[in-house]
Design an enzyme around this catalytic site. Sequence first.
Site, PDB file in Angstrom:
ATOM      1  N   ASP A  39       0.785  -1.461  -0.099  1.00  0.00           N
ATOM      2  CA  ASP A  39       0.079   0.134   0.018  1.00  0.00           C
ATOM      3  C   ASP A  39       0.961   1.211  -0.021  1.00  0.00           C
ATOM      4  O   ASP A  39       0.464   2.304   0.241  1.00  0.00           O
ATOM      5  CB  ASP A  39      -0.752   0.141   1.161  1.00  0.00           C
ATOM      6  N   LYS A  42       2.406   2.048  -5.132  1.00  0.00           N
ATOM      7  CA  LYS A  42       3.039   1.502  -6.445  1.00  0.00           C
ATOM      8  C   LYS A  42       2.287   1.678  -7.590  1.00  0.00           C
ATOM      9  O   LYS A  42       2.527   1.958  -8.884  1.00  0.00           O
ATOM     10  CB  LYS A  42       3.248  -0.177  -6.273  1.00  0.00           C
ATOM     11  N   GLY A  66      -4.169  -4.068  -4.367  1.00  0.00           N
ATOM     12  CA  GLY A  66      -5.076  -3.014  -4.406  1.00  0.00           C
ATOM     13  C   GLY A  66      -4.267  -1.774  -5.074  1.00  0.00           C
ATOM     14  O   GLY A  66      -3.441  -1.330  -4.196  1.00  0.00           O
ATOM     15  N   HIS A  67      -4.449  -1.606  -6.296  1.00  0.00           N
ATOM     16  CA  HIS A  67      -3.789  -0.480  -6.923  1.00  0.00           C
ATOM     17  C   HIS A  67      -4.463   0.686  -7.306  1.00  0.00           C
ATOM     18  O   HIS A  67      -5.530   0.263  -8.063  1.00  0.00           O
ATOM     19  CB  HIS A  67      -3.045  -0.976  -7.960  1.00  0.00           C
ATOM     20  N   GLN A 244       1.976  -5.880  -2.943  1.00  0.00           N
ATOM     21  CA  GLN A 244       2.330  -6.277  -1.585  1.00  0.00           C
ATOM     22  C   GLN A 244       3.503  -5.541  -1.409  1.00  0.00           C
ATOM     23  O   GLN A 244       3.861  -4.501  -2.276  1.00  0.00           O
ATOM     24  CB  GLN A 244       2.139  -7.628  -1.381  1.00  0.00           C
TER      25      GLN A 244
HETATM   26  P1  IMP Z   1      -2.979 -12.688   1.717  1.00  0.00           P
HETATM   27  O1  IMP Z   1      -2.012 -12.091   0.848  1.00  0.00           O
HETATM   28  O2  IMP Z   1      -4.056 -12.512   1.405  1.00  0.00           O
HETATM   29  O3  IMP Z   1      -2.858 -14.179   1.990  1.00  0.00           O
HETATM   30  O4  IMP Z   1      -2.810 -11.840   3.156  1.00  0.00           O
HETATM   31  C1  IMP Z   1      -1.381 -12.122   4.088  1.00  0.00           C
HETATM   32  C2  IMP Z   1      -1.102 -10.668   4.622  1.00  0.00           C
HETATM   33  O5  IMP Z   1      -0.757  -9.886   3.528  1.00  0.00           O
HETATM   34  C3  IMP Z   1      -2.127 -10.135   5.096  1.00  0.00           C
HETATM   35  O6  IMP Z   1      -1.562  -9.515   6.406  1.00  0.00           O
HETATM   36  C4  IMP Z   1      -2.534  -9.115   4.324  1.00  0.00           C
HETATM   37  O7  IMP Z   1      -3.385  -7.863   4.843  1.00  0.00           O
HETATM   38  C5  IMP Z   1      -1.318  -8.872   3.616  1.00  0.00           C
HETATM   39  N1  IMP Z   1      -1.595  -8.207   2.280  1.00  0.00           N
HETATM   40  C6  IMP Z   1      -2.024  -8.958   1.130  1.00  0.00           C
HETATM   41  N2  IMP Z   1      -2.173  -8.022   0.008  1.00  0.00           N
HETATM   42  C7  IMP Z   1      -1.853  -6.985   0.410  1.00  0.00           C
HETATM   43  C8  IMP Z   1      -1.729  -5.566  -0.253  1.00  0.00           C
HETATM   44  O8  IMP Z   1      -2.028  -5.339  -1.397  1.00  0.00           O
HETATM   45  N3  IMP Z   1      -1.458  -4.663   0.485  1.00  0.00           N
HETATM   46  C9  IMP Z   1      -1.274  -4.632   1.825  1.00  0.00           C
HETATM   47  N4  IMP Z   1      -1.299  -5.734   2.535  1.00  0.00           N
HETATM   48  C10 IMP Z   1      -1.618  -6.738   1.989  1.00  0.00           C
END
Ligand code: IMP
Length: 446
Positions: A39, A42, A66-67, A244
């Site tokens: 977040d 990017k 989420g972009h 991420q």
């Molecule tokens: P998952 O990727 O849904 O398995 O989540 C694993 C961890 O990564 C959790 O703490 C999510 O909140 C975090 N996470 C996954 N995608 C994002 C993102 O795009 N931005 C920020 N945190 C993320």
Amino acid sequence: MGSFRFVKFTKGSSTIDNILSSRILIMPGIVIVGAQFGDEGKGKIVDYLSQDADSIVRYQGGANAGHTVVTGNKKFKLHLIPSGAIWGKKCYIGNGVVFDPEEFLEELDTLKKDGITPNISISPLCHVIFDFHKAMDAAEESARKVGTTKKGIGPAYADKISRHGIRMCDFIDDERLMKRLAMEVERKRESLKLYNSEYNDTADSVFKKYSGIAKKIKPFVHHIIGDLNTQLDEGKKVIFEGAQGSLLDVDFGTYPYVTSSSSCSGGACTGTGVPPMKITKCIGIAKAYCTRVGEGPFPTEIHGKTGELIRERGAEYGTTTGRPRRVGWFDAPMVRYSSLVNGFKEIALMKADVLGGMGKIKVCIEYETSEGKVKRFSSATAETAKPIYEEVEGWENPGDWKNAAKKGFQSLPRGLREFVDYIEALIGCKISMLSVGPSREETLVR
Ligand code: IMP
């Protein structure tokens, strides 16, 4: 990582001479990586750099990303489709992505309503996310909390690694899909029973739901490895869009509170089939402060009013899940660590405007640990590291950031300029871009 250079082959010195012309221009393969917990913004920088890129490729993650991209008065929220689609650039989804077909079709529809028809190719080697992955994600979360997005990301990668995954090439072929589902769905039902899950689909019902969806996806599936490599060999500019952040990387992040993919720059190679020497640059994206969603260590987390203020001013709510993000101060050792594992050549510092008018600002410069004071971040000890801060003077924001950005870096408030120089010195990496608002016009290149 390689560097941008000309390679000269001496005539007659090798057989390659007969095949290639005497000069080869090795041009930029640029990876964009989040330097913190995701977040960081990017999407905005990928969008900015996409203007003169030839193509953009996603190499890991899935619809958990989420972009947000703002153009004029329009706001686009993308999860799976690379941000470059908004510029009408060629986009790719690499083999390292876990692909949610329903999310993809939904996103495609939304973009089409805005008059955008993405030119997109999906690798036949990426793994597909089914409802049973989402059911497993929810079930596992109910038993042990990571704070996932519940998009089925972890279970899909677990299937891939344990050789139970269903790839795109199986998904778009009815016979292969049915065969794979017949092998996998019963196994999923058994695993989900252990969690008292209500999941009750059968191989037949899963096939019935997804075979129609697969037919809509099939036209997008192409062998992208050759295409991507040829583009780079021809000197075209390819952007590898990370999702991420580095501290959520399955190896380098704060395990087990991580996502399940290689979000650092190394993932760009394994997630696309482009070899390391063709990646010429990695740009890190960091916020002027820090946020995190989900569980896990966060040494500089701010509890109380200041944290709430930054959250509100920075609209720190998840693009994918809407969850309020945890907020903290800029953690210099953490970003230095990110720079080390990714090989950042430069950094874009985002959301500097959010800190304006707040008075003094804290920056973590080292940690107090059981071994005494250390300047090095380690994911192995992040849980117990206590931040040691330095306070810097703040600044008042100018009323019109677009105008300020147009006038250039030297016209920015002195406190902000000093803050940027200070952070640059702490992390030992050039801050080449500064973002002071969500729109393209609120971006300064130094
Ligand atoms: P998952 O990727 O849904 O398995 O989540 C694993 C961890 O990564 C959790 O703490 C999510 O909140 C975090 N996470 C996954 N995608 C994002 C993102 O795009 N931005 C920020 N945190 C993320």
